[in-house]
Every structure is written in structure tokens, then in C-alpha cells.
Design a protein around this motif. Structure first.
Motif, PDB file in Angstrom:
ATOM      1  N   ILE A   1      -8.099   2.003   3.211  1.00  0.00           N
ATOM      2  CA  ILE A   1      -8.069   0.624   2.738  1.00  0.00           C
ATOM      3  C   ILE A   1      -9.484   0.298   2.306  1.00  0.00           C
ATOM      4  O   ILE A   1     -10.443   0.585   3.018  1.00  0.00           O
ATOM      5  N   VAL A   2      -9.618  -0.277   1.121  1.00  0.00           N
ATOM      6  CA  VAL A   2     -10.912  -0.676   0.586  1.00  0.00           C
ATOM      7  C   VAL A   2     -10.947  -2.196   0.564  1.00  0.00           C
ATOM      8  O   VAL A   2      -9.994  -2.839   0.123  1.00  0.00           O
ATOM      9  N   VAL A   3     -12.047  -2.759   1.046  1.00  0.00           N
ATOM     10  CA  VAL A   3     -12.181  -4.223   1.042  1.00  0.00           C
ATOM     11  C   VAL A   3     -13.510  -4.600   0.405  1.00  0.00           C
ATOM     12  O   VAL A   3     -14.536  -3.981   0.675  1.00  0.00           O
ATOM     13  N   GLY A   4     -13.455  -5.607  -0.456  1.00  0.00           N
ATOM     14  CA  GLY A   4     -14.666  -6.157  -1.036  1.00  0.00           C
ATOM     15  C   GLY A   4     -15.203  -7.243  -0.120  1.00  0.00           C
ATOM     16  O   GLY A   4     -14.464  -8.138   0.274  1.00  0.00           O
TER      17      GLY A   4
ATOM     18  N   SER B   1      -3.223   2.394  11.042  1.00  0.00           N
ATOM     19  CA  SER B   1      -4.012   3.509  11.599  1.00  0.00           C
ATOM     20  C   SER B   1      -4.672   4.306  10.480  1.00  0.00           C
ATOM     21  O   SER B   1      -4.549   5.532  10.397  1.00  0.00           O
ATOM     22  N   THR B   2      -5.377   3.591   9.621  1.00  0.00           N
ATOM     23  CA  THR B   2      -6.029   4.224   8.479  1.00  0.00           C
ATOM     24  C   THR B   2      -7.484   3.786   8.398  1.00  0.00           C
ATOM     25  O   THR B   2      -7.828   2.700   8.870  1.00  0.00           O
ATOM     26  N   PRO B   3      -8.356   4.609   7.827  1.00  0.00           N
ATOM     27  CA  PRO B   3      -9.775   4.234   7.706  1.00  0.00           C
ATOM     28  C   PRO B   3      -9.972   3.044   6.781  1.00  0.00           C
ATOM     29  O   PRO B   3      -9.176   2.792   5.874  1.00  0.00           O
ATOM     30  N   LEU B   4     -11.069   2.348   7.006  1.00  0.00           N
ATOM     31  CA  LEU B   4     -11.432   1.166   6.229  1.00  0.00           C
ATOM     32  C   LEU B   4     -12.783   1.422   5.569  1.00  0.00           C
ATOM     33  O   LEU B   4     -13.726   1.848   6.230  1.00  0.00           O
ATOM     34  N   VAL B   5     -12.865   1.169   4.269  1.00  0.00           N
ATOM     35  CA  VAL B   5     -14.127   1.272   3.541  1.00  0.00           C
ATOM     36  C   VAL B   5     -14.495  -0.138   3.091  1.00  0.00           C
ATOM     37  O   VAL B   5     -13.768  -0.758   2.318  1.00  0.00           O
ATOM     38  N   VAL B   6     -15.623  -0.632   3.592  1.00  0.00           N
ATOM     39  CA  VAL B   6     -16.091  -1.981   3.281  1.00  0.00           C
ATOM     40  C   VAL B   6     -17.160  -1.871   2.198  1.00  0.00           C
ATOM     41  O   VAL B   6     -18.152  -1.164   2.368  1.00  0.00           O
ATOM     42  N   ILE B   7     -16.925  -2.568   1.082  1.00  0.00           N
ATOM     43  CA  ILE B   7     -17.848  -2.513  -0.054  1.00  0.00           C
ATOM     44  C   ILE B   7     -18.525  -3.860  -0.237  1.00  0.00           C
ATOM     45  O   ILE B   7     -17.857  -4.880  -0.384  1.00  0.00           O
TER      46      ILE B   7
END
Length: 131
Positions: free
Chosen positions: A3-6, A28-34
């Protein structure tokens, strides 16, 4: 699957981050914070440091809760929409989470809309949250 979040340090950015954390935990998935910024005179070392500090505070402890988090602060001259779409492609994201703020029709016309670009060009589902 990620999951990508701005994220920007605003109420809309915080709402998007909190919802993305819920989604990452539930899936239950990784999170990428941008945190994406084009860079300019307004984006100095102090602004960068404050954004990093807030991100660290908001995401600290998530590993203990079972959420794998990667934080990226990007200052490459790109629009935030470009950075979010690029990272979503790179990580084969299942979902992009963005925060929305109210804008006037004229404001959308003159300034363009990162949210609209993400909604139209994203390689995956997009969840838009209000602040």
C-alpha cells in the motif's frame, strides 16, 4: 503487494496515513509512506527536518503492531502525483491512499490536481480520504 500513501503534514495527510495504516494492518501488507516535494525556496532544511520528524513520530511503533513501514522523502522536482504513481509501479502496489482537500473549480482549473492525476493514471485502486 503493498500500500502506498501520500503524506504531507496536514490534516488531510494525517487522515490518509491513518487510513493507510488501517488498510495495511487489515491486509497484512507492507506500507510505503511517500512525502513528495518538488523543492523550492519554501522547502528548506528546517521544513524537511520537521516533515521527517513528524513521519517518524506517526510511524514509530508500527513494526510492533505488525505493520511493515518504509518511509521515503522525495525531493526530485516531480509533482507528488508522479512520485506516487512511480512508487506504486515500482512496488506493484495494490492500493494508493491519498488525502483530499476541498478546492474551488477555478483552483482546480488553474493549478491542476494531483489527486485527479493519481485517480486517472494509477496502476491500482485509489482510496481518497477527507481530512
Amino acid at each position: 503487494m503493498t500500500i502506498v500513501v501520500g503524506f504531507v503534514p496536514t490534516k488531510e495527510g494525517r487522515a490518509a496515513l491513518h487510513r493507510a495504516i488501517e488498510e495495511a494492518r487489515g491486509r497484512s501488507t507492507p506500507l510505503v509512506v511517500i512525502n513528495s516535494n518538488r523543492g523550492s525556496r519554501d522547502f528548506d532544511d528546517e521544513t524537511s527536518r520537521l516533515a521527517e520528524e513528524e513521519l517518524r513520530e506517526l510511524t514509530s511503533g508500527l513494526g510492533a503492531e505488525g505493520v511493515q513501514v518504509e518511509v521515503r522523502q522525495l525531493v526530485r522536482g516531480n509533482e507528488p502525483a508522479e512520485d506516487l504513481i512511480a512508487v506504486a509501479n515500482e512496488t506493484d502496489a495494490d492500493l494508493i491512499v491519498i488525502g483530499l482537500r476541498r478546492r474551488t473549480p477555478v483552483g482546480k482549473l488553474i493549478l491542476g490536481s494531483n489527486a485527479q492525476r493519481i485517480l486517472l493514471d494509477a496502476p491500482c485502486a485509489v482510496l481518497a480520504v477527507k481530512g
